[in-house]
Scaffold this motif. Sequence first.
Motif, short mmCIF file in Angstrom:
data_model
loop_
_atom_site.label_atom_id
_atom_site.label_comp_id
_atom_site.label_asym_id
_atom_site.label_seq_id
_atom_site.Cartn_x
_atom_site.Cartn_y
_atom_site.Cartn_z
N THR A 144 57.04 -18.75 -0.99
CA THR A 144 56.89 -18.22 -2.36
C THR A 144 58.09 -17.35 -2.70
OG1 THR A 144 54.48 -18.26 -2.21
CG2 THR A 144 55.46 -16.85 -3.90
N ALA A 145 58.69 -17.58 -3.85
CA ALA A 145 59.86 -16.82 -4.28
C ALA A 145 59.47 -15.38 -4.57
CB ALA A 145 60.49 -17.46 -5.51
N THR A 146 60.30 -14.46 -4.13
CA THR A 146 60.05 -13.04 -4.36
C THR A 146 60.12 -12.72 -5.84
OG1 THR A 146 61.03 -12.54 -2.21
CG2 THR A 146 60.81 -10.72 -3.76
N GLY A 147 59.13 -11.99 -6.35
CA GLY A 147 59.10 -11.61 -7.76
C GLY A 147 58.37 -12.59 -8.64
N TYR A 148 57.92 -13.71 -8.08
CA TYR A 148 57.17 -14.70 -8.85
C TYR A 148 55.75 -14.80 -8.30
CZ TYR A 148 61.22 -16.48 -11.36
OH TYR A 148 62.31 -16.61 -12.19
N GLN A 149 54.82 -15.23 -9.13
CA GLN A 149 53.46 -15.44 -8.69
C GLN A 149 53.37 -16.70 -7.84
OE1 GLN A 149 50.74 -15.36 -11.98
NE2 GLN A 149 51.60 -13.50 -12.85
N ALA A 150 52.45 -16.70 -6.90
CA ALA A 150 52.27 -17.85 -6.00
C ALA A 150 51.71 -19.03 -6.77
CB ALA A 150 51.35 -17.48 -4.85
N VAL A 151 52.20 -20.23 -6.46
CA VAL A 151 51.70 -21.45 -7.08
C VAL A 151 50.41 -21.87 -6.38
CG1 VAL A 151 54.02 -22.15 -7.72
CG2 VAL A 151 53.05 -22.95 -5.57
N ASP A 152 49.78 -22.88 -6.92
CA ASP A 152 48.52 -23.36 -6.36
C ASP A 152 48.73 -23.86 -4.93
OD1 ASP A 152 46.37 -25.71 -5.98
OD2 ASP A 152 45.61 -24.25 -7.42
N PRO A 153 47.80 -23.57 -4.00
CA PRO A 153 47.97 -24.06 -2.63
C PRO A 153 48.13 -25.57 -2.53
CG PRO A 153 46.24 -22.40 -2.72
CD PRO A 153 46.62 -22.70 -4.14
#
Length: 387
Positions: A144-153
């Motif tokens: 997961t990119a730092t500063g972004y929300q996590a995408v769907d698993p």
Amino acid sequence: MIDPELVVSLAREAAVGFVGTALLAATAGLLVAGGYRWLSTRSPPSGIPALLGLTAVAGVLSSGALASGAFLGAVPFDHRLSAGYLLGTMLLGGIAATAGGRLGDRIACQVADLERIDANGEAAAAVRSARLAVEITLPEPIATATGYQAVDPAVHRALSGATIRLPHGLTPTARRERLERHIERDYDVGYAAVTLADDGTVDRVLVGRQSTGLGSMVPRGAVAIAIRADPSPDASLGDPVAIWSTDGHTEPELVATGTLRTMTRSIATVIVDAALAAELPADDHYRLLTYPDEPTDGYEFASTLRTVEETVTTLSIDSDGPLVGEFAGWLPGRVLVIERGNDRLPLPADNETLESEDELWVLASPSDLTAFDPTPTDDCPPPRSSI
């Protein structure tokens, strides 16, 4: 009763017509294919010899029909014998033109000493291999990119170990950009960053989901609410406003104060204290008035930040960390604020020395932020504060 002599005469004329038109079509196909190969050293386009051969046959039949008034003897145009003769002539002409085209191509190759490439030979395989796609395998797991929300698993599972085909011969930069666009478009990911190894394989993939709506821009303890209002002519994004009620009152009544977020015709979205939300019924009509305050571009900056790759996140300087004593200008991105105890240093100079227990607000792209975390994983917690 049918006259036997008439039948024999029609059969003889039909046979002569079949043979003559077939020879004409074969000759036309032979000349076209041979001439094309001779002039261009390439195989003629598929179907061209047959098309030109049938064109020659159609020209002969048309001229004969105009001169004699029939395709075959004195048989009328609307008779089934005329239809059968026309269909048979065109069928034989197409076959003969195709065969003549192949023969003409071989003759031209022999005369001009041209070697035809076997479609199944080694030379053809070498030519085709130069245009094969390159298969790129994505690593496992996807971070997961730092500063972004996590995408769907499910997206993480679909990307882990996935194979993506790209054109052969791309530069490393073009390959990386194509991979990022492919992931963002086909997997509905807001942001993707790909790191390539020296051998061209994918070393790391970072993905993230961009924030939508106003939730990330509303301060704690406040809400965004839409009301019907007449705005002040000089009100703009981020301006502090006073909300006056004009319904059911002889005199306007101050209901709340807040911040103007958007204005579309008579619908305004304002950010107010959560406790005052109940005092602003949606059916009432209000008037917005601006009041003096220090001008700020904070909301405009936040709106712009939501549309670009860069993000704002916080970074703590540990007492035993490698950043103690470094200059603020040496960090990736741009240090916006340094919180040092009860003091805040906005936009510090590049030569500002970082001290232990400092809290930094850094504006940078997720790829720059990976310098602070060389081995990110999906289990890493998200940044403590981001926009």
